[in-house]
Design an enzyme around this catalytic site. Structure first.
Site, short mmCIF file in Angstrom:
data_model
loop_
_atom_site.label_atom_id
_atom_site.label_comp_id
_atom_site.label_asym_id
_atom_site.label_seq_id
_atom_site.Cartn_x
_atom_site.Cartn_y
_atom_site.Cartn_z
CG LEU A 90 -2.00 -1.11 1.24
CD1 LEU A 90 -2.86 -0.99 2.50
CD2 LEU A 90 -2.89 -1.09 0.01
CB CYS A 91 4.08 2.22 0.11
SG CYS A 91 4.96 0.65 -0.05
N GLY A 92 2.32 2.45 -3.15
CA GLY A 92 2.59 2.74 -4.56
C GLY A 92 3.65 1.83 -5.15
#
Length: 293
Positions: A90-92
């Protein structure tokens, strides 16, 4: 075409997701400040350690008593890659950028006929690299239970790398991580740990023109300094990764929150149009029935 109930449920679901992404953005923003301060505080120490190491190495250049961690084995056949990524997603594209950078390096080494071994620090990098290089991964370091990265975690990895080198498991060790620039910019970086690289520019900038006498001797100092420098560089890489992860997560959750808002607006517009069409249809049916009577 979905019914009004389906659209209503979808809108409620997206709103719930938007609340989650907004909360995750706020948490990442709070953690980013502390992580950025830690990463920026580690940089001067790491750079100064490199300057001291470079000064001593320049003074002892070519001496036979220099430690093998400085001079290397004299071969360039077996390469160890320490790939540091995050434990969570969930951090690109933060994790995929580091893994892609390391993967390209592995492919280049294999094309040159080199033997490659990989140590994965972080679950996400391991998950990506094992798809293509599962047979090359010799160990995975799990830091999920570590709430706050400390020097002890980096020192344990550093000792493990040095132990493998002393056993003759590899000739060259390279560290891969992401250097934090800003919230929207994290640069994948490779740094050679073994043999220790001496940056002549660092020596020139430090103004090391004086002649020093070393006690007990330069070789003994390097023997103590280089292992510590390896742990320091790994520690800095882990701190840079934490800051980069929080920055990337903050940016990704902000984009997700905005996208959720756009989706809610589109679904609401579709819901209102369909509801209005249904009301109009019911009115037409009522009016037509009344006229028929």
């Amino acid at each position: 075409m979905p019914s009004l109930k389906d659209l209503k449920n979808r809108i409620a679901s997206v709103k719930a997701t938007q609340k989650i992404t907004k909360a995750m953005k706020m948490v990442a923003a709070a953690k980013l400040r502390r992580a950025q301060e830690a990463a920026e505080a580690a940089r001067p120490f790491s750079q100064r350690m490199g300057a001291v190491l470079a000064n001593i190495a320049q003074a002892t250049g070519g001496q036979s008593d220099a430690p093998t961690l400085m001079t290397g084995t004299g071969r360039d056949q077996t390469h160890l890659l320490v790939v540091c990524t995050a434990e969570r997603g969930l951090c690109g594209g933060f994790n995929s950028q580091i893994a892609r950078f390391a993967r390209d390096h592995v492919r280049k080494l294999i094309a040159d006929g080199k033997t490659v071994k990989i140590i994965c620090v972080g679950k996400k990098g391991y998950d990506i690299l094992r798809r293509e290089f599962a047979s090359l991964i010799i160990e995975r370091v799990d830091l999920r239970e570590v709430k706050r990265i400390g020097y002890d975690s980096a020192d344990a990895i550093g000792r493990k790398v040095i132990s493998l080198f002393e056993k003759g498991e590899f000739d060259v060790c390279t560290l891969f991580y992401s250097e934090f620039k800003s919230v929207i910019s994290q640069v994948p970086t490779a740094r050679q740990l073994i043999p220790a690289q001496v940056d002549t520019e660092v020596v020139a900038q430090s103004g090391a023109s004086a002649v020093y006498d070393y006690e007990p001797d330069a070789g003994a100092i390097l023997g103590e300094l280089i292992p510590r420098n390896i742990s320091v560089q790994i520690f800095r890489a882990l701190l840079e990764n934490v800051a980069g992860e929080m920055g990337a997560k903050m940016s990704a959750m902000d984009n997700a929150t905005r996208n959720a808002g756009d989706m809610i607006n589109r679904l609401t517009l579709s819901y209102n149009r369909q509801r209005q069409a249904q009301i109009t249809k019911e009115l037409i049916e009522i009016i037509s029935g009344a006229e028929a009577l």
